[in-house]
Design a protein around this motif. Structure first.
Motif, PDB file in Angstrom:
ATOM      1  N   UNK A   1     -17.117  48.439 -18.721  1.00 16.78           N
ATOM      2  CA  UNK A   1     -15.987  47.586 -18.355  1.00 16.78           C
ATOM      3  C   UNK A   1     -16.008  47.461 -16.838  1.00 16.78           C
ATOM      4  N   UNK A   2     -16.160  46.217 -16.355  1.00 17.75           N
ATOM      5  CA  UNK A   2     -16.373  45.965 -14.932  1.00 17.75           C
ATOM      6  C   UNK A   2     -15.264  45.063 -14.391  1.00 17.75           C
ATOM      7  N   UNK A   3     -14.809  45.363 -13.172  1.00 14.82           N
ATOM      8  CA  UNK A   3     -13.808  44.528 -12.500  1.00 14.82           C
ATOM      9  C   UNK A   3     -14.254  44.305 -11.056  1.00 14.82           C
ATOM     10  N   UNK A   4     -13.639  43.334 -10.372  1.00 15.46           N
ATOM     11  CA  UNK A   4     -13.939  43.105  -8.958  1.00 15.46           C
ATOM     12  C   UNK A   4     -13.442  44.270  -8.109  1.00 15.46           C
TER      13      UNK A   4
ATOM     14  N   UNK B   1     -22.055  46.814  -8.348  1.00 13.34           N
ATOM     15  CA  UNK B   1     -21.242  48.002  -8.106  1.00 13.34           C
ATOM     16  C   UNK B   1     -21.750  48.755  -6.881  1.00 13.34           C
ATOM     17  N   UNK B   2     -23.051  48.911  -6.775  1.00 16.23           N
ATOM     18  CA  UNK B   2     -23.619  49.637  -5.637  1.00 16.23           C
ATOM     19  C   UNK B   2     -23.385  48.887  -4.325  1.00 16.23           C
ATOM     20  N   UNK B   3     -23.329  47.554  -4.394  1.00 12.47           N
ATOM     21  CA  UNK B   3     -23.088  46.770  -3.182  1.00 12.47           C
ATOM     22  C   UNK B   3     -21.605  46.730  -2.804  1.00 12.47           C
ATOM     23  N   UNK B   4     -20.752  47.223  -3.686  1.00 10.00           N
ATOM     24  CA  UNK B   4     -19.326  47.263  -3.397  1.00 10.00           C
ATOM     25  C   UNK B   4     -18.563  46.028  -3.809  1.00 10.00           C
ATOM     26  N   UNK B   5     -19.230  45.098  -4.494  1.00  8.80           N
ATOM     27  CA  UNK B   5     -18.557  43.865  -4.919  1.00  8.80           C
ATOM     28  C   UNK B   5     -17.782  44.041  -6.221  1.00  8.80           C
ATOM     29  N   UNK B   6     -18.121  45.064  -6.985  1.00 12.27           N
ATOM     30  CA  UNK B   6     -17.461  45.300  -8.270  1.00 12.27           C
ATOM     31  C   UNK B   6     -17.308  46.801  -8.489  1.00 12.27           C
TER      32      UNK B   6
END
Length: 319
Positions: free
Chosen positions: A123-126, A211-216
């Motif tokens: 489950x992914x969010x911004x 996720x690793x880039x911090x966008x999500x």
């Protein structure tokens, strides 16, 4: 006399199959991906293609055939000539009853070659989403049913089933978190970052770069245990939500492809998934290699078909 001709025809087919296997492959093989570039199916296919080419001595050309929620690409694989020169990677959709009912494409239209990957769903969010945990998301969904939107793939696709099971597990209706269809995980994640949807249900590996880039951010995984690459992300089960879900990637050929040809492909994929370069790539992409040979892959497909039919009954879906 009839028995004699049956014997002769069987012998001819066997000899032709043996001859074809000895010569196969002698020209480029098309490897069809039913989903858009950038998703786990595409990444896996493109990582395997050069290794298969090296092992079998002919080019493996990856072709993305998107559209119809995976129906276009899966149909192209199923309708290919059964000579081993048109193969592809099939996904969980072929055993999902609603998808099968709409597309008329099911697992029986393929010859399984090799299970390659199991993709646990996240489950992914911004990064700027208001929820810091799944519990906060659940509370908001229940207080504001229908306010937020989710995506991941086509309607009735694999990630839509992940959403449906999640909603059932938290005691919410299907329309509490409406689904926005997308042509694969890559497109859904683009929509998430752009603000078109609020939540994405996709494979862990498909969202890991964002996720690793911090966008999500990952809120939770639909796994039995925590994922080694993201040990701080909880599973739904440990949060008291009894739901796990994973899609799969399986190399397959059209139905009636000669067993001798399938055997060549089976051995080629078995060797390819052990290649150090492929293993390294998949680990870095957080994609879980789970190899089965052709016979075990057939049994796996049959078991998944039964399991998805049971989910439809439990969710009381109408389609």
């Amino acid at each position: 006399m009839k028995r004699w001709w049956t014997f002769v025809l069987t012998l001819i087919v066997a000899l032709l199959g043996l001859g074809l296997a000895q010569r196969y492959p002698v020209r480029p093989v098309t490897l069809i991906v039913p989903w858009s570039p950038g998703g786990s199916t595409d990444l896996t296919a493109r990582a395997l293609a050069p290794i298969l080419e090296k092992n079998l001595g002919v080019p493996f050309q990856v072709v993305n055939r998107t559209g119809g929620g995976g129906a276009v690409g899966h149909g192209a694989i199923a309708q290919g000539r059964p000579d081993g020169y048109t193969i592809g990677i099939i996904t969980l959709e072929v055993v999902l009853p609603p998808w099968v009912a709409q597309t008329r494409i099911d697992a029986e239209q393929f010859t399984p070659v090799s299970l390659l990957v199991l993709n646990p769903v996240a489950i992914v969010v911004r990064r700027d989403a208001p929820w810091r945990s799944v519990q906060e998301l659940v509370a908001d969904i229940k207080q504001n049913p229908g306010r937020y939107k989710a995506s991941g793939t086509a309607k009735w696709g694999s990630y839509d089933f992940a959403r449906l099971g999640f909603l059932r597990a938290i005691g919410a209706r299907e329309n509490a978190l409406p689904w926005v269809p997308a042509q694969g995980a890559a497109a859904a994640l683009q929509e998430l970052i752009a603000g078109g949807v609020n939540v994405a249900f996709v494979a862990i590996g498909e969202a890991s770069a964002l996720v690793r880039s911090g966008e999500a951010r990952f809120l939770a995984f639909m796994t039995d245990r925590r994922f080694p690459s993201f040990p701080d992300v909880p599973t739904l089960k440990e949060l008291g939500i009894d739901w796990t879900f994973a899609s799969f990637l399986m190399a397959a050929a059209p139905k009636y492809t000669l067993p001798s040809v399938v055997d060549v492909l089976d051995k080629a994929f078995a060797k390819a998934v052990q290649d150090p370069e492929f293993v390294r790539f998949m680990n870095n992409a957080n994609l879980v290699i789970n190899h089965l040979d052709r016979k075990a892959s057939l049994a796996f497909l049959q078991e998944r078909t039964r399991a998805m039919q049971q989910i439809v009954q439990e969710l009381d879906l109408r389609f």
